[in-house]
Write a protein that holds these residues in place. Structure first.
Motif, PDB file in Angstrom:
ATOM      1  N   ARG A 177       0.670  -1.365  -0.061  1.00  0.00           N
ATOM      2  CA  ARG A 177       0.042   0.137   0.105  1.00  0.00           C
ATOM      3  C   ARG A 177       0.593   1.231  -0.054  1.00  0.00           C
ATOM      4  NH1 ARG A 177      -2.992  -1.300   3.937  1.00  0.00           N
ATOM      5  NH2 ARG A 177      -2.006  -0.155   5.690  1.00  0.00           N
TER       6      ARG A 177
ATOM      7  N   CYS B  52       2.515   1.800  -3.165  1.00  0.00           N
ATOM      8  CA  CYS B  52       1.291   2.256  -4.323  1.00  0.00           C
ATOM      9  C   CYS B  52       1.253   3.740  -4.232  1.00  0.00           C
ATOM     10  CB  CYS B  52       0.108   1.658  -4.077  1.00  0.00           C
ATOM     11  SG  CYS B  52      -0.062  -0.042  -4.868  1.00  0.00           S
ATOM     12  N   ALA B  53       1.253   4.138  -2.938  1.00  0.00           N
ATOM     13  CA  ALA B  53       1.317   5.825  -2.473  1.00  0.00           C
ATOM     14  C   ALA B  53       2.397   6.537  -3.161  1.00  0.00           C
ATOM     15  CB  ALA B  53       0.879   5.985  -1.044  1.00  0.00           C
TER      16      ALA B  53
ATOM     17  N   ASN C 159       4.197   5.794  -5.455  1.00  0.00           N
ATOM     18  CA  ASN C 159       4.156   5.792  -7.102  1.00  0.00           C
ATOM     19  C   ASN C 159       2.767   6.271  -7.776  1.00  0.00           C
ATOM     20  OD1 ASN C 159       6.889   5.117  -6.855  1.00  0.00           O
ATOM     21  ND2 ASN C 159       6.574   2.957  -7.195  1.00  0.00           N
ATOM     22  N   GLN C 160       2.201   6.989  -7.316  1.00  0.00           N
ATOM     23  CA  GLN C 160       0.760   7.302  -7.521  1.00  0.00           C
ATOM     24  C   GLN C 160       0.725   8.092  -9.063  1.00  0.00           C
ATOM     25  OE1 GLN C 160      -0.867  10.129  -4.957  1.00  0.00           O
ATOM     26  NE2 GLN C 160      -1.767   8.667  -3.482  1.00  0.00           N
ATOM     27  N   SER C 161       1.690   8.373  -9.413  1.00  0.00           N
ATOM     28  CA  SER C 161       1.709   9.090 -10.804  1.00  0.00           C
ATOM     29  C   SER C 161       1.679   7.937 -11.826  1.00  0.00           C
ATOM     30  CB  SER C 161       2.969   9.855 -11.255  1.00  0.00           C
ATOM     31  OG  SER C 161       4.091   9.193 -10.853  1.00  0.00           O
TER      32      SER C 161
ATOM     33  N   ILE D 161       0.096   5.039 -11.622  1.00  0.00           N
ATOM     34  CA  ILE D 161      -1.223   4.086 -11.173  1.00  0.00           C
ATOM     35  C   ILE D 161      -2.375   4.703 -11.536  1.00  0.00           C
ATOM     36  CG2 ILE D 161      -2.345   2.780  -9.576  1.00  0.00           C
ATOM     37  CD1 ILE D 161       0.160   2.916  -7.604  1.00  0.00           C
TER      38      ILE D 161
ATOM     39  N   GLU E 111      -7.187  -2.010  -0.782  1.00  0.00           N
ATOM     40  CA  GLU E 111      -5.887  -1.881  -0.370  1.00  0.00           C
ATOM     41  C   GLU E 111      -5.631  -3.024   0.665  1.00  0.00           C
ATOM     42  OE1 GLU E 111      -5.845   2.109   1.311  1.00  0.00           O
ATOM     43  OE2 GLU E 111      -5.545   2.919  -0.717  1.00  0.00           O
TER      44      GLU E 111
ATOM     45  N   SER F 247       0.456  -3.136  -9.132  1.00  0.00           N
ATOM     46  CA  SER F 247       0.950  -2.547  -7.856  1.00  0.00           C
ATOM     47  C   SER F 247       0.416  -3.107  -6.440  1.00  0.00           C
ATOM     48  CB  SER F 247      -0.183  -1.192  -7.957  1.00  0.00           C
ATOM     49  OG  SER F 247      -1.659  -1.554  -7.958  1.00  0.00           O
TER      50      SER F 247
END
Length: 253
Positions: free
Chosen positions: A23, A26-27, A29-31, A33, A40, A98
């Motif tokens: 989780r 993922c936060a 590399n938000q760009s 995703i 989650e 992700s």
């Protein structure tokens, strides 16, 4: 004497926080995703051989002799295209990378033996720069973690006299809450070692572990930008000393 895991910056010394690890990456590399809603609380181990084969090939190519100048820029573009191809292959198979964990093999480059619950971390820019300077003459000295200073709590005499209720069985068996995993220490946490020992056939320490896919993407991108081979650092839960290791993606696990 039991070590202070807070001082050692070990967030989870006795269990693997896979859900929170995935989780948090993922936060970060938000760009990269898409805006789709995800559960989650889920994660899975990637076993698609086609995707794993391409990811393993990417790391094999990155471990080759690094190029300089215009060739390095071309290699960086090739790495970006390879990552896009891996994501496209996963989307075609209806896989969300992700939330994926990748099975990896660690091979110690010098001293140190990977053991269960060891952390796998990404090197910093300073680590890569030191490795680049010592590329011809072996490995530089392995870095160490800085101990965290803890403030001493004032002693409360009244609190000592109060009877503390005994915890229930559920409270004893429940896993403690973890505030932060990826940025819990000075280096970004990629994953953890699940088993490892000394390998007599290769005369070095070897171990198996799992890393978040997004963490491996960060590792290969930063290594390519710094023009060094992708390597990782592992650290025992009772130690401040990091050790260098080579990483290999396992296509069958």
């Amino acid at each position: 004497k039991r070590p202070s895991f807070k001082k050692l910056r070990i967030s989870c010394p006795f269990f693997f926080p896979w859900v929170q690890l995935v989780r948090e990456w993922c936060a970060l590399n938000q760009s990269d995703i898409s805006g789709e809603q995800r559960d989650e609380t889920l994660f899975y181990v990637l076993r698609n051989r086609k995707v794993l084969r391409r990811l393993a090939g990417l790391f094999v190519e990155a471990n080759k002799k690094q190029k300089k100048g215009a060739a390095a820029a071309a290699a960086e573009k090739a790495t970006s295209r390879a990552l896009d191809d891996i994501r496209a292959t996963a989307r075609a198979a209806s896989l969300d990378l992700s939330q994926a964990l990748i099975c990896v093999e660690l091979t110690s480059c010098s001293r140190g033996i990977p053991k269960r619950f060891d952390s796998i971390s990404a090197p910093t820019a300073e680590d890569m720069s030191a490795l680049k300077q010592h590329s011809a003459g072996g490995l530089p000295q392995a870095p160490s973690e800085r101990l965290r200073r803890l403030r001493k709590k004032p002693k409360d005499v009244k609190a000592r006299k109060k009877k503390v209720p005994r915890p229930t069985v559920e409270e004893l068996l429940a896993k403690p809450d973890v505030d932060e995993v990826v940025k819990s220490c000075s280096r970004l946490l990629l994953g953890g070692v699940v088993s490892g020992d000394y390998c007599f056939s290769s005369a070095c320490g070897r171990g198996l572990g799992y890393c978040a896919f997004e963490g491996l993407v960060h590792l290969v991108q930063t290594s390519c930008s710094a023009a060094v081979s992708p390597f990782v650092l592992f650290r025992h839960q009772h130690s401040v000393q990091y050790r260098y290791a080579r990483l290999r993606i396992l296509e069958e696990c």
